[in-house]
Every structure is written in structure tokens, then in C-alpha cells.
Design a protein around this motif. Structure first.
Motif, short mmCIF file in Angstrom:
data_model
loop_
_atom_site.label_atom_id
_atom_site.label_comp_id
_atom_site.label_asym_id
_atom_site.label_seq_id
_atom_site.Cartn_x
_atom_site.Cartn_y
_atom_site.Cartn_z
N ALA A 1 0.63 -1.25 -0.20
CA ALA A 1 -0.24 0.40 0.33
C ALA A 1 0.80 1.70 -0.26
O ALA A 1 1.98 1.14 0.58
CB ALA A 1 -1.12 0.23 0.62
N GLN A 2 0.29 3.10 -0.04
CA GLN A 2 0.44 3.66 -0.94
C GLN A 2 0.59 4.09 0.60
O GLN A 2 -0.05 4.75 1.22
CB GLN A 2 0.58 5.14 -1.75
CG GLN A 2 1.53 5.50 -1.87
CD GLN A 2 1.05 6.86 -2.59
OE1 GLN A 2 -0.72 6.66 -3.75
NE2 GLN A 2 0.99 7.92 -2.80
N ILE A 3 1.55 4.46 1.79
CA ILE A 3 1.76 5.33 2.87
C ILE A 3 1.48 7.01 2.74
O ILE A 3 2.09 7.12 1.96
CB ILE A 3 3.14 4.76 3.19
CG1 ILE A 3 3.22 3.56 3.88
CG2 ILE A 3 3.23 5.47 4.48
CD1 ILE A 3 2.49 2.37 4.41
N PRO A 4 0.41 7.02 3.61
CA PRO A 4 0.02 8.33 3.17
C PRO A 4 0.90 9.23 4.17
O PRO A 4 2.13 8.55 5.24
CB PRO A 4 -1.30 8.88 4.30
CG PRO A 4 -1.69 7.20 4.55
CD PRO A 4 -0.49 6.55 4.18
N ASP A 5 0.66 10.69 3.52
CA ASP A 5 2.40 11.62 3.84
C ASP A 5 1.46 12.04 5.60
O ASP A 5 2.42 12.27 6.29
CB ASP A 5 2.09 12.83 3.19
CG ASP A 5 2.87 12.97 1.82
OD1 ASP A 5 3.61 11.47 1.35
OD2 ASP A 5 2.88 13.48 1.60
N SER A 6 0.36 12.01 5.96
CA SER A 6 -0.45 12.69 7.07
C SER A 6 -1.15 11.68 7.30
O SER A 6 -2.41 10.60 6.41
CB SER A 6 -0.28 14.00 7.03
OG SER A 6 -1.46 14.10 6.02
N TRP A 7 -1.58 11.75 8.92
CA TRP A 7 -2.80 11.25 9.32
C TRP A 7 -3.41 11.56 10.91
O TRP A 7 -2.44 12.68 10.77
CB TRP A 7 -2.11 9.23 10.08
CG TRP A 7 -3.08 8.63 10.01
CD1 TRP A 7 -2.68 8.21 12.21
CD2 TRP A 7 -3.38 7.86 8.85
NE1 TRP A 7 -4.14 7.11 11.52
CE2 TRP A 7 -3.74 6.68 10.32
CE3 TRP A 7 -3.19 7.13 7.82
CZ2 TRP A 7 -4.96 5.36 9.85
CZ3 TRP A 7 -4.31 6.47 7.70
CH2 TRP A 7 -4.78 5.66 8.52
N ASP A 8 -4.57 11.25 11.14
CA ASP A 8 -5.04 12.67 11.74
C ASP A 8 -4.77 12.03 13.33
O ASP A 8 -5.07 10.35 13.23
CB ASP A 8 -6.58 12.31 11.56
CG ASP A 8 -6.86 13.28 10.55
OD1 ASP A 8 -5.87 14.24 10.34
OD2 ASP A 8 -7.87 13.40 10.29
N CYS A 9 -4.75 12.11 14.15
CA CYS A 9 -4.40 12.19 15.22
C CYS A 9 -5.36 11.67 15.93
O CYS A 9 -6.43 12.23 16.06
CB CYS A 9 -3.16 12.33 16.10
SG CYS A 9 -3.60 12.81 18.05
N PRO A 10 -6.00 10.01 16.50
CA PRO A 10 -7.15 9.91 17.04
C PRO A 10 -7.23 10.34 18.54
O PRO A 10 -8.21 9.98 18.86
CB PRO A 10 -7.14 8.25 17.16
CG PRO A 10 -5.48 8.11 17.16
CD PRO A 10 -4.76 9.15 16.62
#
Length: 102
Positions: A33-42
Motif C-alpha cells: 500500500a502507498q503510505i500517506p504523508d499525513s494521518w489524523d491523530c486519534p
């Protein structure tokens, strides 16, 4: 259901993200899978990045604006008067032709 019924899971890798508050998040992704540059902190909802020393800045919270506030940003008072006058002239012309009944 166990793995025997569903089949084997895809190989995974964990990626670590950090937000501006220092929270660490480790979601897992399929190897291909392509890894996203950002991720929302849970924990806090801020954006997080893989660079622990340089997390994304806290987004600026814009106050709510009404439709009128947006219009006033785009038009001067003189432009507004001209637009209103044109609209009134068109309406008066339609009324005089009997197209609009007031």
C-alpha cells in the motif's frame, strides 16, 4: 471466524506518525500500500506526519463567516450599489411588462 475460514492476512507494516502535541500513532498498512504523508491523530484530531522532529503545524481555525461577510470581501459598497440598481431596473422592467406581479 478465524484465519482458516477467511484465509491468511496480507503482510503488514506499521508506520509511526507524530502530531504537534507529541502523540504517537502507529497504524498498520499492507506492505504494497502507498503510505500517506499525513494521518489524523486519534487522540487530539490534529494532523500527524512521519517526521517526529517536524510535525505538521496546528491548522488555523477560521471563525464562521456569513454569506454577507464573504460578499463584502469581494465587493466594495459602490459595486454593491451598482449591482442593486441594475437588479432593480430589470425587476421594474419586468413589472411594467406584466411579467411579475408584486
Amino acid at each position: 471466524m478465524g484465519e482458516a475460514e477467511r484465509g491468511d492476512t496480507a503482510p503488514r507494516r506499521r508506520v509511526t506518525y507524530w502530531c504537534a502535541n507529541g502523540h504517537e500513532t502507529r497504524p498498520s498498512f499492507a506492505i504494497d500500500a502507498q503510505i500517506p504523508d499525513s494521518w489524523d491523530c486519534p487522540r487530539c484530531g490534529l494532523p500527524a506526519s512521519v517526521d517526529s522532529g517536524n510535525p505538521p503545524p496546528v491548522p488555523r481555525n477560521e471563525p464562521y463567516k456569513t454569506h454577507l461577510a464573504y460578499v463584502k470581501e469581494r465587493r466594495s459598497d459602490e459595486e454593491a450599489r451598482q449591482i442593486l440598481e441594475e437588479a432593480l431596473q430589470q425587476l421594474r422592467a419586468r413589472v411594467s411588462r406584466g411579467e411579475v406581479i408584486l
